[in-house]
Enzyme design. Sequence first.
Site, PDB file in Angstrom:
ATOM      1  N   PRO A 150      14.447   1.148  28.225  1.00 53.25           N
ATOM      2  CA  PRO A 150      15.017   2.127  27.303  1.00 53.25           C
ATOM      3  C   PRO A 150      16.440   1.733  26.921  1.00 53.25           C
ATOM      4  O   PRO A 150      17.210   1.250  27.762  1.00 53.25           O
ATOM      5  CB  PRO A 150      15.005   3.424  28.120  1.00 53.25           C
ATOM      6  CG  PRO A 150      14.007   3.192  29.202  1.00 53.25           C
ATOM      7  CD  PRO A 150      14.064   1.735  29.512  1.00 53.25           C
ATOM      8  N   GLU A 151      16.775   1.902  25.665  1.00 55.14           N
ATOM      9  CA  GLU A 151      18.121   1.556  25.206  1.00 55.14           C
ATOM     10  C   GLU A 151      18.965   2.821  25.064  1.00 55.14           C
ATOM     11  O   GLU A 151      18.506   3.925  25.360  1.00 55.14           O
ATOM     12  CB  GLU A 151      18.012   0.754  23.906  1.00 55.14           C
ATOM     13  CG  GLU A 151      17.189  -0.523  24.123  1.00 55.14           C
ATOM     14  CD  GLU A 151      17.040  -1.400  22.893  1.00 55.14           C
ATOM     15  OE1 GLU A 151      17.866  -1.298  21.956  1.00 55.14           O
ATOM     16  OE2 GLU A 151      16.086  -2.216  22.865  1.00 55.14           O
ATOM     17  N   LYS A 203      23.281   2.704  28.722  1.00 52.65           N
ATOM     18  CA  LYS A 203      21.953   2.939  29.296  1.00 52.65           C
ATOM     19  C   LYS A 203      22.023   3.692  30.619  1.00 52.65           C
ATOM     20  O   LYS A 203      21.004   3.883  31.280  1.00 52.65           O
ATOM     21  CB  LYS A 203      21.246   1.601  29.487  1.00 52.65           C
ATOM     22  CG  LYS A 203      21.088   0.811  28.193  1.00 52.65           C
ATOM     23  CD  LYS A 203      20.466  -0.555  28.443  1.00 52.65           C
ATOM     24  CE  LYS A 203      20.474  -1.397  27.179  1.00 52.65           C
ATOM     25  NZ  LYS A 203      19.858  -2.729  27.388  1.00 52.65           N
ATOM     26  N   ARG A 206      13.595 -13.273  25.970  1.00 55.68           N
ATOM     27  CA  ARG A 206      13.644 -12.076  25.139  1.00 55.68           C
ATOM     28  C   ARG A 206      13.484 -12.441  23.666  1.00 55.68           C
ATOM     29  O   ARG A 206      14.146 -13.352  23.160  1.00 55.68           O
ATOM     30  CB  ARG A 206      14.948 -11.312  25.382  1.00 55.68           C
ATOM     31  CG  ARG A 206      15.165 -10.983  26.849  1.00 55.68           C
ATOM     32  CD  ARG A 206      16.317 -10.058  27.085  1.00 55.68           C
ATOM     33  NE  ARG A 206      15.993  -8.695  26.696  1.00 55.68           N
ATOM     34  CZ  ARG A 206      16.809  -7.657  26.916  1.00 55.68           C
ATOM     35  NH1 ARG A 206      17.954  -7.850  27.540  1.00 55.68           N
ATOM     36  NH2 ARG A 206      16.470  -6.457  26.528  1.00 55.68           N
TER      37      ARG A 206
END
Length: 277
Positions: free
Chosen positions: A2-3, A53, A262
């Site tokens: 989650p950002e 975060k 990524r």
Amino acid sequence: MPEGPEIRRAADRISKALIGKEIIESNFYYERIREKEEKVKNKNIKEITTKGKAMLIRFENDWSMYSHNQLYGRWTVNLNTTRVKSARALRVVLKTKKHAVRLWSATNIDLIPTSEEDEHPFLKKIGPDVLNESCSFELIEERLTSKNFHKKKASTLMLDQTFFAGLGNYLRSEILFDAKIHPDDRPFDLDKTKITQWANSIKNISHLAYKTGGFTVSKSLADKNKANGESKRSYRHAVFMRNKYECLDCKSRIERKWYGKRKLDYCPSCQIQRAKV
């Protein structure tokens, strides 16, 4: 993972259930914080905020619970009457007369005096929270052109939590596309107009994702892409997870680059590289 926008939305949801309510039961199951749990046991909560975060639940006795969901943590809010079944490891439960708020699976949790938040090992090294009202366009431009950051590639800079807290993988792709910045360019390679454009995109795309629950395009555009057969993980974005589709602006094919492990999706026609190879 989650950002920033997702953690901020979770904090909003939890705040509605807990702020101004009597905490009738609280349990802390994570071993690392068990020895401190008496400091906040059944204490009411006065504020819940985020820094990138990370989430901070501040109790009325000036202690805070810090948590970072990392890849696998999850917050849930349920009515007390709801029977919850999960294979996840339960870490924290906070109950009012109406709701039960639970944190699952996370392993980065701590209880600290509120006055010592800024000295927490994670919090003391992160940059400004891009969703915070104090984070202005001018501040973002200033940091983009500062000596600490101006020679870092955009692909690296957009994930550097010391630059701005809360940015992550999908926001990286979406911000760079919106600003028309090539992922291998650096602030050092760009003129003032492009820097301003980049700063605006950092702020605007992050806030759009927060307001819409992770969407970085307009509802009308998302609906159009959905009608064209795209899955939710692609139709809610302009380029991220759309590497097999046409660019929404120029109809070129969206491409994918890998940095470490990524992915970064971008349009090679819209995001022309300006740095010298």
